[in-house]
Structures are given as C-alpha cells and as structure tokens.
Motif scaffolding. Structure first.
Motif, PDB file in Angstrom:
ATOM      1  N   UNK A   1       0.944  -1.218  -0.116  1.00 59.39           N
ATOM      2  CA  UNK A   1       0.066   0.024  -0.066  1.00 59.39           C
ATOM      3  C   UNK A   1       0.657   1.278   0.007  1.00 59.39           C
ATOM      4  N   UNK A   2       2.116   1.165   0.453  1.00 57.37           N
ATOM      5  CA  UNK A   2       2.793   2.370   0.571  1.00 57.37           C
ATOM      6  C   UNK A   2       3.314   3.182  -0.725  1.00 57.37           C
ATOM      7  N   UNK A   3       3.161   2.388  -1.764  1.00 55.57           N
ATOM      8  CA  UNK A   3       3.444   3.191  -3.082  1.00 55.57           C
ATOM      9  C   UNK A   3       2.061   3.096  -4.096  1.00 55.57           C
ATOM     10  N   UNK A   4       0.940   2.844  -3.501  1.00 56.57           N
ATOM     11  CA  UNK A   4      -0.375   3.119  -4.114  1.00 56.57           C
ATOM     12  C   UNK A   4      -1.128   4.276  -4.027  1.00 56.57           C
ATOM     13  N   UNK A   5      -1.395   4.869  -5.134  1.00 58.83           N
ATOM     14  CA  UNK A   5      -2.283   6.143  -5.118  1.00 58.83           C
ATOM     15  C   UNK A   5      -3.405   6.115  -6.123  1.00 58.83           C
ATOM     16  N   UNK A   6      -4.642   6.614  -5.658  1.00 62.16           N
ATOM     17  CA  UNK A   6      -5.501   6.509  -6.739  1.00 62.16           C
ATOM     18  C   UNK A   6      -6.258   7.985  -6.764  1.00 62.16           C
ATOM     19  N   UNK A   7      -5.955   8.440  -8.244  1.00 57.92           N
ATOM     20  CA  UNK A   7      -6.480   9.767  -8.303  1.00 57.92           C
ATOM     21  C   UNK A   7      -5.716  10.601  -7.338  1.00 57.92           C
ATOM     22  N   UNK A   8      -4.281  10.499  -7.309  1.00 60.10           N
ATOM     23  CA  UNK A   8      -3.398  11.379  -6.529  1.00 60.10           C
ATOM     24  C   UNK A   8      -3.486  11.189  -5.041  1.00 60.10           C
ATOM     25  N   UNK A   9      -4.353  10.271  -4.325  1.00 61.27           N
ATOM     26  CA  UNK A   9      -4.556  10.147  -3.008  1.00 61.27           C
ATOM     27  C   UNK A   9      -4.067   8.560  -2.454  1.00 61.27           C
ATOM     28  N   UNK A  10      -3.527   8.572  -1.368  1.00 66.23           N
ATOM     29  CA  UNK A  10      -3.268   7.444  -0.964  1.00 66.23           C
ATOM     30  C   UNK A  10      -4.463   6.263  -0.692  1.00 66.23           C
ATOM     31  N   UNK A  11      -4.348   5.021  -1.003  1.00 63.20           N
ATOM     32  CA  UNK A  11      -5.579   4.054  -1.112  1.00 63.20           C
ATOM     33  C   UNK A  11      -5.191   2.836  -0.643  1.00 63.20           C
ATOM     34  N   UNK A  12      -6.041   1.996   0.049  1.00 66.57           N
ATOM     35  CA  UNK A  12      -5.735   0.593   0.353  1.00 66.57           C
ATOM     36  C   UNK A  12      -5.962  -0.422  -0.481  1.00 66.57           C
ATOM     37  N   UNK A  13      -5.079  -1.379  -0.312  1.00 72.11           N
ATOM     38  CA  UNK A  13      -5.330  -2.399  -1.513  1.00 72.11           C
ATOM     39  C   UNK A  13      -6.729  -3.071  -1.677  1.00 72.11           C
ATOM     40  N   UNK A  14      -7.406  -3.312  -0.696  1.00 71.21           N
ATOM     41  CA  UNK A  14      -8.881  -3.723  -0.407  1.00 71.21           C
ATOM     42  C   UNK A  14      -9.779  -2.790  -0.885  1.00 71.21           C
ATOM     43  N   UNK A  15      -9.741  -1.576  -1.186  1.00 75.51           N
ATOM     44  CA  UNK A  15     -10.558  -0.702  -1.488  1.00 75.51           C
ATOM     45  C   UNK A  15     -11.332  -1.239  -3.065  1.00 75.51           C
ATOM     46  N   UNK A  16     -12.527  -0.574  -3.061  1.00 79.27           N
ATOM     47  CA  UNK A  16     -13.182  -0.825  -4.492  1.00 79.27           C
ATOM     48  C   UNK A  16     -12.587   0.239  -5.719  1.00 79.27           C
ATOM     49  N   UNK A  17     -12.433  -0.140  -6.645  1.00 76.09           N
ATOM     50  CA  UNK A  17     -12.105   0.642  -7.897  1.00 76.09           C
ATOM     51  C   UNK A  17     -13.464   1.347  -8.402  1.00 76.09           C
ATOM     52  N   UNK A  18     -13.568   2.512  -8.968  1.00 78.36           N
ATOM     53  CA  UNK A  18     -14.422   3.060  -9.420  1.00 78.36           C
ATOM     54  C   UNK A  18     -14.223   3.580 -10.902  1.00 78.36           C
ATOM     55  N   UNK A  19     -15.258   3.645 -11.641  1.00 84.08           N
ATOM     56  CA  UNK A  19     -15.053   4.110 -13.059  1.00 84.08           C
ATOM     57  C   UNK A  19     -14.285   5.422 -13.094  1.00 84.08           C
ATOM     58  N   UNK A  20     -13.330   5.272 -14.047  1.00 84.07           N
ATOM     59  CA  UNK A  20     -12.353   6.425 -14.231  1.00 84.07           C
ATOM     60  C   UNK A  20     -11.301   6.472 -13.286  1.00 84.07           C
ATOM     61  N   UNK A  21     -11.067   5.659 -12.313  1.00 83.67           N
ATOM     62  CA  UNK A  21     -10.082   5.773 -11.474  1.00 83.67           C
ATOM     63  C   UNK A  21      -8.669   5.655 -12.342  1.00 83.67           C
TER      64      UNK A  21
END
Length: 71
Positions: free
Chosen positions: A38-58
């Motif tokens: 998770x330390x290197x994960x960003x979604x739409x520029x913000x930190x996110x958890x690996x178990x969070x759900x994707x959303x259209x356009x992420x």
C-alpha cells in the motif's frame, strides 16, 4: 464493468476494464503487478488501500519501494 488506468513507475499506462466491486489489488494483478504494498499505491493522486473498490475512471499509480544500493 468499469474502466480504469493503471501506471507503474517506469512503465506505460494500461487501460483496463474490471468488474464492478473489484479491489485495487485485483486491478493491479490484472495489470501484471503482483505483490504490491500500500505504501506505493495512489488513486487519483491520493493514498489508497489495496482492498478498496475501484470506481469508473480511477487513475491508479503504483511506485514500488526502492531500497538497497552500494555504499
């Protein structure tokens, strides 16, 4: 299905379609990125958890930890 973009440091962006309710971990696996932390994960520029759900356009970026080197 939702459409997302996955970018790994040093690689080209991949546009993927994944099932609604998929986790970021599953999306990264589909993009060929296994064993992500998770330390290197960003979604739409913000930190996110690996178990969070994707959303259209992420827009998912993954920058793996870099360590080591010569002294």
């Amino acid at each position: 299905m939702v459409k997302i973009t996955v970018v790994r440091m040093g690689h080209e962006a991949k546009e993927l379609q994944v099932e609604v309710g998929s986790s970021f971990d599953a999306a990264l696996s589909l993009a060929g990125i296994n064993g992500a932390d998770e330390s290197g994960l960003r979604v739409n520029g913000k930190p996110a958890g690996l178990n969070s759900e994707v959303r259209d356009g992420d827009f998912i970026t993954y920058n793996p930890k870099v360590s080591g080197g010569l002294i």
